[in-house]
Design a protein around this motif. Structure first.
Motif, PDB file in Angstrom:
ATOM      1  N   GLY A   1       0.777  -1.236   0.000  1.00  0.00           N
ATOM      2  CA  GLY A   1       0.000   0.000   0.000  1.00  0.00           C
ATOM      3  C   GLY A   1       0.804   1.278   0.000  1.00  0.00           C
ATOM      4  O   GLY A   1       0.282   2.338   0.326  1.00  0.00           O
ATOM      5  N   ASP A   2       2.070   1.206  -0.395  1.00  0.00           N
ATOM      6  CA  ASP A   2       2.910   2.402  -0.399  1.00  0.00           C
ATOM      7  C   ASP A   2       2.900   3.151  -1.728  1.00  0.00           C
ATOM      8  O   ASP A   2       3.259   4.322  -1.784  1.00  0.00           O
ATOM      9  N   MET A   3       2.518   2.465  -2.815  1.00  0.00           N
ATOM     10  CA  MET A   3       2.552   3.100  -4.129  1.00  0.00           C
ATOM     11  C   MET A   3       1.416   2.551  -4.980  1.00  0.00           C
ATOM     12  O   MET A   3       1.185   1.342  -5.010  1.00  0.00           O
ATOM     13  N   TYR A   4       0.728   3.465  -5.642  1.00  0.00           N
ATOM     14  CA  TYR A   4      -0.422   3.079  -6.465  1.00  0.00           C
ATOM     15  C   TYR A   4      -0.331   3.685  -7.856  1.00  0.00           C
ATOM     16  O   TYR A   4       0.284   4.736  -8.051  1.00  0.00           O
ATOM     17  N   GLU A   5      -0.962   3.002  -8.780  1.00  0.00           N
ATOM     18  CA  GLU A   5      -1.160   3.524 -10.127  1.00  0.00           C
ATOM     19  C   GLU A   5      -2.661   3.697 -10.295  1.00  0.00           C
ATOM     20  O   GLU A   5      -3.431   2.764 -10.022  1.00  0.00           O
ATOM     21  N   ILE A   6      -3.063   4.882 -10.716  1.00  0.00           N
ATOM     22  CA  ILE A   6      -4.485   5.217 -10.820  1.00  0.00           C
ATOM     23  C   ILE A   6      -4.801   5.682 -12.226  1.00  0.00           C
ATOM     24  O   ILE A   6      -4.095   6.527 -12.783  1.00  0.00           O
ATOM     25  N   HIS A   7      -5.865   5.108 -12.785  1.00  0.00           N
ATOM     26  CA  HIS A   7      -6.367   5.518 -14.104  1.00  0.00           C
ATOM     27  C   HIS A   7      -7.799   6.000 -13.915  1.00  0.00           C
ATOM     28  O   HIS A   7      -8.623   5.261 -13.370  1.00  0.00           O
ATOM     29  N   VAL A   8      -8.070   7.235 -14.352  1.00  0.00           N
ATOM     30  CA  VAL A   8      -9.421   7.765 -14.267  1.00  0.00           C
ATOM     31  C   VAL A   8      -9.779   8.401 -15.603  1.00  0.00           C
ATOM     32  O   VAL A   8      -9.046   9.261 -16.106  1.00  0.00           O
ATOM     33  N   GLU A   9     -10.879   7.940 -16.178  1.00  0.00           N
ATOM     34  CA  GLU A   9     -11.424   8.567 -17.381  1.00  0.00           C
ATOM     35  C   GLU A   9     -12.770   9.144 -16.970  1.00  0.00           C
ATOM     36  O   GLU A   9     -13.650   8.409 -16.517  1.00  0.00           O
ATOM     37  N   SER A  10     -12.903  10.470 -17.079  1.00  0.00           N
ATOM     38  CA  SER A  10     -14.118  11.105 -16.587  1.00  0.00           C
ATOM     39  C   SER A  10     -14.481  12.331 -17.407  1.00  0.00           C
ATOM     40  O   SER A  10     -13.596  13.078 -17.854  1.00  0.00           O
ATOM     41  N   GLU A  11     -15.759  12.540 -17.542  1.00  0.00           N
ATOM     42  CA  GLU A  11     -16.278  13.724 -18.225  1.00  0.00           C
ATOM     43  C   GLU A  11     -15.839  15.000 -17.495  1.00  0.00           C
ATOM     44  O   GLU A  11     -15.679  16.051 -18.126  1.00  0.00           O
ATOM     45  N   GLU A  12     -15.619  14.921 -16.184  1.00  0.00           N
ATOM     46  CA  GLU A  12     -15.182  16.095 -15.415  1.00  0.00           C
ATOM     47  C   GLU A  12     -13.852  16.661 -15.910  1.00  0.00           C
ATOM     48  O   GLU A  12     -13.539  17.809 -15.643  1.00  0.00           O
ATOM     49  N   PHE A  13     -13.076  15.849 -16.625  1.00  0.00           N
ATOM     50  CA  PHE A  13     -11.765  16.283 -17.102  1.00  0.00           C
ATOM     51  C   PHE A  13     -11.816  17.010 -18.442  1.00  0.00           C
ATOM     52  O   PHE A  13     -10.811  17.589 -18.858  1.00  0.00           O
ATOM     53  N   ARG A  14     -12.942  16.994 -19.107  1.00  0.00           N
ATOM     54  CA  ARG A  14     -13.040  17.627 -20.423  1.00  0.00           C
ATOM     55  C   ARG A  14     -12.674  19.108 -20.322  1.00  0.00           C
ATOM     56  O   ARG A  14     -13.052  19.779 -19.390  1.00  0.00           O
ATOM     57  N   GLU A  15     -11.898  19.570 -21.296  1.00  0.00           N
ATOM     58  CA  GLU A  15     -11.463  20.974 -21.370  1.00  0.00           C
ATOM     59  C   GLU A  15     -10.440  21.354 -20.293  1.00  0.00           C
ATOM     60  O   GLU A  15     -10.160  22.537 -20.117  1.00  0.00           O
ATOM     61  N   LYS A  16      -9.912  20.382 -19.581  1.00  0.00           N
ATOM     62  CA  LYS A  16      -8.896  20.680 -18.572  1.00  0.00           C
ATOM     63  C   LYS A  16      -7.544  20.127 -19.023  1.00  0.00           C
ATOM     64  O   LYS A  16      -7.463  19.068 -19.620  1.00  0.00           O
ATOM     65  N   ARG A  17      -6.500  20.854 -18.702  1.00  0.00           N
ATOM     66  CA  ARG A  17      -5.150  20.405 -19.026  1.00  0.00           C
ATOM     67  C   ARG A  17      -4.783  19.220 -18.122  1.00  0.00           C
ATOM     68  O   ARG A  17      -5.320  19.100 -17.018  1.00  0.00           O
ATOM     69  N   PRO A  18      -3.846  18.366 -18.556  1.00  0.00           N
ATOM     70  CA  PRO A  18      -3.467  17.207 -17.739  1.00  0.00           C
ATOM     71  C   PRO A  18      -3.061  17.577 -16.311  1.00  0.00           C
ATOM     72  O   PRO A  18      -3.427  16.889 -15.363  1.00  0.00           O
TER      73      PRO A  18
ATOM     74  N   GLN B   1      -4.160  19.962 -14.501  1.00  0.00           N
ATOM     75  CA  GLN B   1      -5.391  20.254 -13.754  1.00  0.00           C
ATOM     76  C   GLN B   1      -6.125  18.957 -13.405  1.00  0.00           C
ATOM     77  O   GLN B   1      -6.655  18.814 -12.297  1.00  0.00           O
ATOM     78  N   GLN B   2      -6.155  18.016 -14.344  1.00  0.00           N
ATOM     79  CA  GLN B   2      -6.802  16.723 -14.114  1.00  0.00           C
ATOM     80  C   GLN B   2      -6.110  15.993 -12.961  1.00  0.00           C
ATOM     81  O   GLN B   2      -6.764  15.461 -12.059  1.00  0.00           O
ATOM     82  N   HIS B   3      -4.792  15.972 -12.983  1.00  0.00           N
ATOM     83  CA  HIS B   3      -4.034  15.274 -11.948  1.00  0.00           C
ATOM     84  C   HIS B   3      -4.237  15.941 -10.587  1.00  0.00           C
ATOM     85  O   HIS B   3      -4.344  15.262  -9.563  1.00  0.00           O
ATOM     86  N   ARG B   4      -4.310  17.279 -10.586  1.00  0.00           N
ATOM     87  CA  ARG B   4      -4.545  17.998  -9.339  1.00  0.00           C
ATOM     88  C   ARG B   4      -5.899  17.619  -8.744  1.00  0.00           C
ATOM     89  O   ARG B   4      -6.039  17.469  -7.531  1.00  0.00           O
ATOM     90  N   MET B   5      -6.913  17.447  -9.594  1.00  0.00           N
ATOM     91  CA  MET B   5      -8.240  17.043  -9.127  1.00  0.00           C
ATOM     92  C   MET B   5      -8.169  15.677  -8.428  1.00  0.00           C
ATOM     93  O   MET B   5      -8.788  15.463  -7.388  1.00  0.00           O
ATOM     94  N   VAL B   6      -7.389  14.763  -9.000  1.00  0.00           N
ATOM     95  CA  VAL B   6      -7.246  13.427  -8.411  1.00  0.00           C
ATOM     96  C   VAL B   6      -6.481  13.508  -7.088  1.00  0.00           C
ATOM     97  O   VAL B   6      -6.892  12.912  -6.090  1.00  0.00           O
ATOM     98  N   THR B   7      -5.381  14.259  -7.066  1.00  0.00           N
ATOM     99  CA  THR B   7      -4.611  14.345  -5.819  1.00  0.00           C
ATOM    100  C   THR B   7      -5.410  15.039  -4.720  1.00  0.00           C
ATOM    101  O   THR B   7      -5.287  14.669  -3.550  1.00  0.00           O
ATOM    102  N   GLN B   8      -6.244  16.011  -5.072  1.00  0.00           N
ATOM    103  CA  GLN B   8      -7.095  16.647  -4.066  1.00  0.00           C
ATOM    104  C   GLN B   8      -8.128  15.662  -3.530  1.00  0.00           C
ATOM    105  O   GLN B   8      -8.411  15.642  -2.332  1.00  0.00           O
ATOM    106  N   ALA B   9      -8.671  14.825  -4.409  1.00  0.00           N
ATOM    107  CA  ALA B   9      -9.664  13.837  -3.987  1.00  0.00           C
ATOM    108  C   ALA B   9      -9.067  12.827  -3.013  1.00  0.00           C
ATOM    109  O   ALA B   9      -9.757  12.302  -2.140  1.00  0.00           O
ATOM    110  N   LEU B  10      -7.757  12.578  -3.138  1.00  0.00           N
ATOM    111  CA  LEU B  10      -7.079  11.573  -2.306  1.00  0.00           C
ATOM    112  C   LEU B  10      -6.079  12.202  -1.338  1.00  0.00           C
ATOM    113  O   LEU B  10      -5.153  11.523  -0.881  1.00  0.00           O
ATOM    114  N   SER B  11      -6.262  13.469  -1.010  1.00  0.00           N
ATOM    115  CA  SER B  11      -5.246  14.203  -0.246  1.00  0.00           C
ATOM    116  C   SER B  11      -4.867  13.533   1.075  1.00  0.00           C
ATOM    117  O   SER B  11      -3.686  13.470   1.421  1.00  0.00           O
ATOM    118  N   GLU B  12      -5.840  13.005   1.814  1.00  0.00           N
ATOM    119  CA  GLU B  12      -5.518  12.356   3.092  1.00  0.00           C
ATOM    120  C   GLU B  12      -4.754  11.057   2.881  1.00  0.00           C
ATOM    121  O   GLU B  12      -3.806  10.759   3.606  1.00  0.00           O
TER     122      GLU B  12
END
Length: 84
Positions: free
Chosen positions: A37-54, A56-67
């Motif tokens: 559980g020390d390292m993960y690979e995450i793949h997310v395909e989502s409509e929320e990412f449309r029109e966002k730069r990579p 920005q997309q990655h920041r959204m994921v890291t914010q969702a998993l911040s804790e």
């Protein structure tokens, strides 16, 4: 568990991502640390990412998993918006 062969960490992270990205067409979480559980690979395909730069997309994921990220050594993130 969400995946028969998945770890508890994979299931927990996938559940958090599904809550944060309800429009996601794909969410895949893989423990690439050998199961500790020390390292993960995450793949997310989502409509929320449309029109966002990579970044920005990655920041959204890291914010969702911040804790959870506070307890990890590494994280590989792959994001995209659905084609079409």
């Amino acid at each position: 568990r969400g995946l028969a062969s998945g770890t508890d960490g994979e299931s927990r992270l996938a559940r958090l991502l599904r809550e944060k990205f309800p429009r996601a067409s794909t969410i895949k979480v893989v423990d690439i640390s050998g199961g500790c559980g020390d390292m993960y690979e995450i793949h997310v395909e989502s409509e929320e990412f449309r029109e966002k730069r990579p970044v920005q997309q990655h920041r959204m994921v890291t914010q969702a998993l911040s804790e959870e990220i506070k307890h990890m050594h590494g994280l590989r993130i792959f994001t995209s918006a659905p084609k079409g």
